[in-house]
Design a protein around this motif. Sequence first.
Motif, mmCIF file in Angstrom:
data_model
loop_
_atom_site.group_PDB
_atom_site.id
_atom_site.type_symbol
_atom_site.label_atom_id
_atom_site.label_comp_id
_atom_site.label_asym_id
_atom_site.label_seq_id
_atom_site.Cartn_x
_atom_site.Cartn_y
_atom_site.Cartn_z
ATOM 1 N N GLU A 189 0.823 -1.207 0.000
ATOM 2 C CA GLU A 189 0.000 0.000 0.000
ATOM 3 C C GLU A 189 0.857 1.257 0.000
ATOM 4 O OE1 GLU A 189 -2.737 -0.057 3.180
ATOM 5 O OE2 GLU A 189 -3.871 -1.799 2.435
ATOM 6 N N GLU A 190 2.093 1.144 0.464
ATOM 7 C CA GLU A 190 2.979 2.300 0.518
ATOM 8 C C GLU A 190 3.271 2.876 -0.861
ATOM 9 O OE1 GLU A 190 3.521 0.040 4.262
ATOM 10 O OE2 GLU A 190 3.305 -0.458 2.134
ATOM 11 N N LEU A 191 3.127 2.068 -1.929
ATOM 12 C CA LEU A 191 3.351 2.601 -3.272
ATOM 13 C C LEU A 191 2.339 3.684 -3.617
ATOM 14 C CD1 LEU A 191 4.261 -0.565 -5.408
ATOM 15 C CD2 LEU A 191 5.771 1.031 -4.226
ATOM 16 N N GLY A 192 1.238 3.701 -2.913
ATOM 17 C CA GLY A 192 0.255 4.760 -3.120
ATOM 18 C C GLY A 192 0.734 6.123 -2.662
ATOM 19 N N LEU A 193 1.889 6.185 -1.992
ATOM 20 C CA LEU A 193 2.454 7.452 -1.554
ATOM 21 C C LEU A 193 3.330 8.098 -2.625
ATOM 22 C CD1 LEU A 193 3.482 6.409 2.071
ATOM 23 C CD2 LEU A 193 1.396 7.589 1.341
ATOM 24 N N LEU A 194 3.532 7.410 -3.745
ATOM 25 C CA LEU A 194 4.362 7.967 -4.832
ATOM 26 C C LEU A 194 3.518 8.924 -5.660
ATOM 27 C CD1 LEU A 194 6.178 4.679 -5.910
ATOM 28 C CD2 LEU A 194 7.155 6.570 -4.610
ATOM 29 N N PRO B 137 -5.524 -7.690 -3.070
ATOM 30 C CA PRO B 137 -6.325 -6.683 -3.766
ATOM 31 C C PRO B 137 -5.481 -5.539 -4.313
ATOM 32 C CG PRO B 137 -6.434 -6.310 -1.416
ATOM 33 C CD PRO B 137 -5.594 -7.542 -1.599
ATOM 34 N N ILE B 138 -6.099 -4.749 -5.165
ATOM 35 C CA ILE B 138 -5.484 -3.513 -5.639
ATOM 36 C C ILE B 138 -5.601 -2.481 -4.524
ATOM 37 C CG2 ILE B 138 -5.587 -1.661 -7.356
ATOM 38 C CD1 ILE B 138 -6.854 -3.658 -9.283
ATOM 39 N N PRO B 139 -4.496 -1.886 -4.074
ATOM 40 C CA PRO B 139 -4.579 -0.920 -2.974
ATOM 41 C C PRO B 139 -5.504 0.253 -3.308
ATOM 42 C CG PRO B 139 -2.298 -1.560 -3.347
ATOM 43 C CD PRO B 139 -3.098 -2.130 -4.485
ATOM 44 N N VAL B 140 -6.409 0.545 -2.383
ATOM 45 C CA VAL B 140 -7.350 1.642 -2.596
ATOM 46 C C VAL B 140 -6.625 2.977 -2.655
ATOM 47 C CG1 VAL B 140 -9.345 2.840 -1.628
ATOM 48 C CG2 VAL B 140 -9.200 0.346 -1.492
ATOM 49 N N ASN B 141 -5.513 3.101 -1.917
ATOM 50 C CA ASN B 141 -4.831 4.395 -1.896
ATOM 51 C C ASN B 141 -4.023 4.674 -3.160
ATOM 52 O OD1 ASN B 141 -2.722 2.606 -1.502
ATOM 53 N ND2 ASN B 141 -1.796 3.748 0.191
ATOM 54 N N PHE B 142 -4.119 3.799 -4.171
ATOM 55 C CA PHE B 142 -3.580 4.157 -5.482
ATOM 56 C C PHE B 142 -4.320 5.369 -6.047
ATOM 57 C CE2 PHE B 142 -1.153 0.299 -7.398
ATOM 58 C CZ PHE B 142 -0.256 0.383 -6.347
ATOM 59 N N SER B 143 -5.449 5.696 -5.466
ATOM 60 C CA SER B 143 -6.174 6.894 -5.883
ATOM 61 C C SER B 143 -5.415 8.165 -5.531
ATOM 62 C CB SER B 143 -7.554 6.925 -5.230
ATOM 63 O OG SER B 143 -7.442 6.925 -3.811
ATOM 64 N N ASN B 144 -4.340 8.051 -4.725
ATOM 65 C CA ASN B 144 -3.518 9.216 -4.377
ATOM 66 C C ASN B 144 -2.435 9.500 -5.413
ATOM 67 O OD1 ASN B 144 -4.922 9.503 -1.926
ATOM 68 N ND2 ASN B 144 -3.552 8.052 -0.897
ATOM 69 N N LEU B 145 -2.302 8.634 -6.424
ATOM 70 C CA LEU B 145 -1.274 8.835 -7.465
ATOM 71 C C LEU B 145 -1.758 9.904 -8.433
ATOM 72 C CD1 LEU B 145 -0.365 5.088 -8.120
ATOM 73 C CD2 LEU B 145 0.704 6.685 -6.525
ATOM 74 N N ALA B 146 -1.684 11.147 -7.992
ATOM 75 C CA ALA B 146 -2.335 12.248 -8.693
ATOM 76 C C ALA B 146 -1.755 12.514 -10.073
ATOM 77 C CB ALA B 146 -2.251 13.521 -7.851
ATOM 78 N N ASN B 147 -0.491 12.129 -10.317
ATOM 79 C CA ASN B 147 0.159 12.416 -11.600
ATOM 80 C C ASN B 147 0.324 11.182 -12.478
ATOM 81 O OD1 ASN B 147 0.968 15.357 -11.301
ATOM 82 N ND2 ASN B 147 1.905 14.504 -9.459
ATOM 83 N N ILE B 148 -0.285 10.072 -12.072
ATOM 84 C CA ILE B 148 -0.098 8.824 -12.815
ATOM 85 C C ILE B 148 -0.725 8.925 -14.204
ATOM 86 C CG2 ILE B 148 -2.215 7.731 -11.967
ATOM 87 C CD1 ILE B 148 1.146 5.928 -12.231
ATOM 88 N N GLU B 149 0.033 8.465 -15.195
ATOM 89 C CA GLU B 149 -0.449 8.450 -16.574
ATOM 90 C C GLU B 149 -0.603 7.027 -17.104
ATOM 91 O OE1 GLU B 149 2.200 10.770 -18.912
ATOM 92 O OE2 GLU B 149 1.980 12.573 -17.686
ATOM 93 N N SER B 150 0.175 6.101 -16.564
ATOM 94 C CA SER B 150 0.131 4.714 -17.023
ATOM 95 C C SER B 150 0.231 3.791 -15.817
ATOM 96 C CB SER B 150 1.280 4.442 -18.002
ATOM 97 O OG SER B 150 1.291 3.100 -18.431
ATOM 98 N N LEU B 151 -0.790 2.935 -15.628
ATOM 99 C CA LEU B 151 -0.834 1.992 -14.510
ATOM 100 C C LEU B 151 -1.143 0.608 -15.069
ATOM 101 C CD1 LEU B 151 -0.806 1.360 -11.498
ATOM 102 C CD2 LEU B 151 -3.210 2.020 -11.391
ATOM 103 N N ASP B 152 -0.170 -0.296 -15.006
ATOM 104 C CA ASP B 152 -0.300 -1.639 -15.581
ATOM 105 C C ASP B 152 -0.092 -2.678 -14.478
ATOM 106 O OD1 ASP B 152 -0.391 -3.907 -17.103
ATOM 107 O OD2 ASP B 152 1.015 -3.208 -18.627
ATOM 108 N N LEU B 153 -1.173 -3.386 -14.128
ATOM 109 C CA LEU B 153 -1.141 -4.457 -13.116
ATOM 110 C C LEU B 153 -1.554 -5.785 -13.724
ATOM 111 C CD1 LEU B 153 -2.938 -2.467 -10.259
ATOM 112 C CD2 LEU B 153 -0.490 -2.605 -10.705
#
Length: 719
Positions: free
Chosen positions: A538-543, A559-575
Amino acid sequence: MFDGSLPHCFNRLSSLKLLDISSNRFTGLLTPSPIANLTSLEYIDFRYNSFEGTFSFSSLSNNAKLEVVRFVSNNSKFEVETEEPIGWIPTFQLKVLVLSGCNTNRRKGSFVPRFLLHQSQLQEIDLSHNSLVGPFPNWLIENNTMLQGLILSNNTFSGIIRMPFYMNANTKWLDMSRNHMNGTIPNDIHKFLPKLNYLNLSSNSLDGVISSSIGDMSELWALDLSDNELSGELPKGLFTNIPYLGMLKLSKNRLHGQVLSGNISLGNIERLHLDSNCFTGNIGNWNISFPYWWGLQRLDIGNNFFTGMIPHWLSNMSTLSELTVRNNSFEGPFPCGSASFKFLDISENSFSGTIPSCFSLTNMKHLHLGSNRFTGSIPDAFCNLTDVLTLDIGNNYLSGRIPKFLGKLSDLRILILRNNSFSGSIPKQLCQLSNVSLIDLSSNSLSGTIPRCLHNIISPIYPTFIELRVENEHTSFYNYERVLDHELYSYYVWEDIEIPDEVHFTTKTLSYIYKGRLLDLMVGLDLSCNRLTGKIPEELGLLNQIHSLNLSHNQLSGPIPVNFSNLANIESLDLSSNNLIGEVPSELIKLNTLAVFNVSYNNLSGRLPEMKAQFATFSKESYEGNPLLCGPPLEKKCTSQVNDPSTKEGNDKWHDIDMVSFYGSSGATLVVFLLGFAAVLYINPYWRRRWLDFVEECMYTFYYFLEDSVRKPSRLFRK
């Protein structure tokens, strides 16, 4: 740091000769009132302020003694008008005119100021960055026999370059770069401009061959013909006739030939750029006898067709600090030597053997060894890369573990180890790289979990890769000594762009080239195509500064961490291609910059987030391979039971059940059943007798079954 408007009281200084307000913060309209009455004025310098509006040259009609006028503006709201009123003829004779970035005559057509037809004593003219149009103004050189410098870069001049009708032995500086000039370089340029020190015709559309007459310009020390359409072979005079060339830049043309083969002399060249052409052959034996202290400092021959091996003497050049041979066909081991490289790029060749580490690494800032055939492990000597900013050794045949000492390279900004055979876990020491912006460990054999501490890596807050422009001043073109017995030097600045750093990084499913200042903007982490297990931390959500995160093709679960919603500048997310479970968090809708989203081929279930914002752009391919997902854009619709909140408890999957509670409740139920059954038998004698008869019958049946099973084989054996 002065600001505000220019004081009107300046117009009372009737004896003023020099007015220099350059490099301040003056704003507002530059009205003529402060200087109109200064009839003794000889020198004005208004460069680098924040004026707005229009300044008219006709307001200087009373300043008949003017010799120097300097305007340099980076403000699009400021314009210098030179052609008003119609028929105006200036009373002054200028020696220096600098109008750079001033939107000259923007409203009436951006031509060369016509009042210059009446100027005959000019020594310096700078009209760069003005979008001026028309043919090459050779009449400026003809009318001003004392002209030493003509700078017309970054305009829209077109047509062919014409030389003046007579020789101008005073012109030392000619810059026509970044225009639309075409045709060939004049063959007689050495006759009409024999004293040229600096010639820059880069970024035009010039074609044909490079005339051998350029080699006859014995006083030339900087020649830039890059980014044109020149062809043919290089004249030998460029290497032999010119005593000293501080810079020879021929990049991005269509030149060919075996320019570096055989015995050639390069002792007179300090910076040589031959990259992005069609040169062939190998590197021969160069005669490098340094008549001066500088010697060859920079060599860029990348993106050509050179072959063979790198000679040992090239790695032993003590003056050579930047070497780029990227994207050629060199092979064999890379030789060690005494050269102390600051920039070394030998990527995209066929170098083999172990990674060379026997040359000095203490000054290295950019090291590119990727896309070769290097084997073995990362050498221990790399711990001496204390100043390195870029370390790219991807796309090789390296093996072993990722060394822990890489975490001690505190200045490291880019780490590329992709597409090798590295094994073991990701060292937690990499979390110490607090200045890193790009990490690519993809396509290896890494195992174990993703370190939770990777959230410590952040986007650098200070620029590094934009500091690639070197300014070189050439002074004494014009000395102004008559005011206050003080020498004021007019000098030119020529920009020499160092070899830009360049890396490949995959984002948005494509491999992009990030070059120069773009590297200061890109932040990414790629751990794809490995054998990583465990949950996504979940700490990756702090990036929150990251632009690209790729964890695909691993064995990640949970699960997919809910705090990935904090990745405000993310352009590409591949899981994609993992073992992730649970729902796709609806909170991810808040990611307004997300352009590519892929969670295909997992074990995800439930309703997809609403098709809002960026999620309205994602197709079903982003979710395929998850049979339990439903809702748009998938064809599978969610049932009403799934949508009914009152039945949510009944939709829990087996993997969401608390197993401790399950076993406890099952055991308690069994105990209660047995106690109830015993109580019934104790109370009712009839049922008790029937139960004992049933048990006795079962025992006899089991006994005779065993007896028959044993006797039957023995009878067969006797027969």
